[in-house]
Design a protein around this motif. Structure first.
Motif, short mmCIF file in Angstrom:
data_model
loop_
_atom_site.label_atom_id
_atom_site.label_comp_id
_atom_site.label_asym_id
_atom_site.label_seq_id
_atom_site.Cartn_x
_atom_site.Cartn_y
_atom_site.Cartn_z
N THR A 387 11.62 11.93 28.83
CA THR A 387 10.85 11.10 29.76
C THR A 387 11.32 11.37 31.20
N GLN A 389 12.36 9.30 33.38
CA GLN A 389 13.59 8.54 33.68
C GLN A 389 14.81 9.29 33.15
N ALA A 390 14.69 9.81 31.93
CA ALA A 390 15.81 10.55 31.33
C ALA A 390 16.07 11.82 32.14
N PHE A 430 20.94 2.92 33.59
CA PHE A 430 19.81 3.51 32.85
C PHE A 430 19.75 2.91 31.44
N GLU A 434 16.56 1.03 30.08
CA GLU A 434 15.80 1.58 28.94
C GLU A 434 15.96 0.72 27.69
N PRO A 436 17.74 0.85 24.73
CA PRO A 436 17.42 1.56 23.48
C PRO A 436 17.41 0.62 22.27
N GLN A 445 7.94 3.91 19.90
CA GLN A 445 8.78 4.25 21.06
C GLN A 445 9.86 5.28 20.69
N ARG A 448 10.77 7.90 23.29
CA ARG A 448 11.50 7.32 24.43
C ARG A 448 12.95 7.00 24.05
N ALA A 452 16.21 8.54 25.79
CA ALA A 452 17.26 7.70 26.40
C ALA A 452 18.62 8.07 25.83
#
Ligand code: ME8
Length: 518
Positions: A387, A389-390, A430, A434, A436, A445, A448, A452
């Motif tokens: 992603t 963000q990652a 993060f 996120e 997880p 998900q 994602r 993460a």
């Protein structure tokens, strides 16, 4: 630091007393540099050792009632043990009683005699029998007298050998004018330059054997031994292959030289900045072959200098027993500002270790390991397209390598550590963002979640690799837990890592409980 190789040295430590925290600080600083440059693919030669001759050692041995050689070797052993305990990865070890060193010192003395850089002269002056030294006006107290600390003071006439330092003073002044950067921090360079203006005369480099026998004998005058500084400074070249009988050693020497000398503020002027540079010039080193100096400050205790008289000398063996070598290394490097004094405190050590290592990196690692085990059975495969963000966290990790290198080159290890911890901080934030643990509840998900966890695991590996010069032992444990070798400057951005297999989580940074004593 664009050279492919780097030769790092530290001051060699006097063997008149056991090692203290100041010695440990200097060696840790040098070791972090040696390891950092190795990680950058440079051929590092890191030399350290002990200064075994001289009056201080002779006096300490006589107080202990044993011969100086036995005394020096007992203290030498303590230094060696301490460097092992503190993970100091030196490549060369200097002991000034070694025959190879003695030969080089004598060879240099003969060279200087042949080129008329030495002469013998008489000196008359005030001499302290107790301290076994000539006194100058600097030693007089406010009343203009030599105080009781000097014991009996007599007028003495003594013949000695002198090095014609005055022949090189002009050269030294212009060398420094043209190369002020050879001393860091800059204010020390100014201090040295000012000191050169105030120096005059030549350097007495012998001691009559009648009052000091524990030294290297003059090759052409056996009633004298070499002044300890003239002997000790030469270690930087004698233990690195200079004038070795083996031509390959000599060529290794020239591939390493010039050195970066890491020394404390008390021994720049006059020892290194004046004596050593002029000695090298007299031996035949060119301006391009002059070394440079990283001059560090002192470790003080509650604002006071460590001293036997104040009874505040900190024992680094005890500190590393109580807190661990890693915690000590980390704290000293994270808090020191190279060139300035630093106040040592076990409270600060505990605070920084607990907040940055136990709660920061330790927490990142533990939560990542636990979640990978819980949600992915311990195996994490690189997601084909993580992603955004990652990816953004992973880019920060990759960029941190450049900031760390720039800070280290600028002699700011504390800034290098700060940028690694801003990465760890970003990774923990993060993880919160996120969440997880929430993503794991929703099968849609899954990508994602993989992204993460992947970014968190990869960032842990980057942070551990970047920290490895500072924490060699603990970061190896992290690598073992991630079952992945630590990254280097040559492979960090193109790492072919495509899977993490997590081993059983082990706490790498157990919290230090505040009731631990120093
Ligand atoms: O000077 N904090 O030996 P040494 C930080 N043998 N560093 C300190 C310190 C402190 N409180 N106290 C000392 C000698 N140091 C000579 C060197 S080199 C050819 C010969 C540093 O045992 C000091 O500045 O007195 C020096 O760099 C090193 O420890 C050894 O000091």
């Amino acid at each position: 630091m664009n050279r492919p190789s780097i030769f790092i040295t530290t001051a060699i430590d006097y063997t008149n007393a056991p090692p203290h925290l100041g010695h440990a600080y200097e060696k840790i600083l040098a070791d972090c540099y040696a390891r950092h440059y190795r990680q950058r693919g440079k051929a590092v030669f890191f030399l350290t050792g002990v200064d075994q001759h001289g009056q201080k050692v002779q006096q300490a041995a006589s107080r202990a009632g044993i011969p100086p050689a036995s005394y020096a070797s007992q203290i030498t052993e303590l230094f060696r043990q301490l460097w092992q305990k503190l993970d100091i990865s030196y490549d060369g070890w200097a002991e000034t009683t070694h025959p190879t060193h003695k030969k080089v010192v004598q060879n240099i003395l003969s060279q200087l005699l042949n080129q008329n850089d030495l002469y013998k002269a008489e000196h008359s002056g005030f001499y302290s029998v107790r301290q076994e030294q000539f006194l100058t006006d600097k030693e007089r107290n406010e009343k203009g007298e030599f105080g009781p600390e000097w014991g009996e003071v007599i007028e003495l006439v003594e013949e000695n050998w002198y090095f014609r330092l005055s022949n090189y003073r002009q050269w030294l002044a212009s060398f420094l004018d043209n190369h002020p950067d050879c001393v860091f921090p800059p204010f020390r360079s100014v201090e040295l330059r000012n000191a050169i203006n105030k120096t005059s005369g030549d350097l007495c480099i012998s001691r009559p054997k009648s009052r000091l026998s524990w030294g290297i004998e003059f090759p052409f005058d056996n009633s004298f031994v070499t002044y300890v500084w003239f002997d000790a400074l030469i270690n930087y070249i004698s233990f690195a292959g200079f004038r070795s009988d083996d031509p390959s050693e000599v060529s290794s020497f020239w591939s390493r030289w010039p050195a970066l000398h890491i020394i404390g503020k008390d021994i720049l002027v006059p020892a290194h900045g004046i004596y050593w540079l002029t000695m090298l010039k007299a031996i035949g080193f060119s301006d391009d072959q002059m070394p440079s100096f990283l001059v560090h400050g002192y470790i003080n205790i509650a604002g006071e200098k460590m001293s036997k008289t104040l009874g505040n000398v900190v024992d680094p063996f005890r500190l590393s027993e109580n807190y661990g070598a890693g915690a000590l290394r980390y704290y000293l490097m994270a808090e020191c500002i190279c060139g300035q004094d630093m106040d040592f405190s076990t409270e600060r050590l505990t605070l920084r270790y607990n907040s940055e290592l136990a709660n920061g990196l330790g927490n990142l690692l533990n939560r990542t390991a636990n979640m990978v085990r819980r949600y992915r059975n311990g195996t994490l495969i690189r997601p084909p397209s993580p992603t955004p963000q990652a990816n953004s966290l992973i880019s920060q990790a990759i960029q941190t390598w450049q900031s760390v290198a720039a800070s280290m080159d600028a002699f700011k290890p504390q800034e290098a550590i700060a940028s690694i911890f801003s990465l760890v901080d970003s990774a923990n934030k993060f993880a919160e963002a996120e969440s997880p643990w929430k993503l794991a509840k929703d099968p849609t998900q899954s990508h994602r979640l993989d992204s993460a966890l992947w970014a968190m695991a990869l960032t842990s590996l980057h942070a551990a690799s970047l920290l490895s010069p500072f924490l060699p032992n603990e970061t190896q444990k992290i690598a073992a837990q991630l079952q992945s070798p630590l990254l280097t400057y040559s492979n960090h951005s193109s790492s072919q890592q495509d899977c993490f297999q997590f081993a059983e989580p082990q706490p790498v940074f157990p919290r230090i409980e505040t009731n631990t004593t120093s």
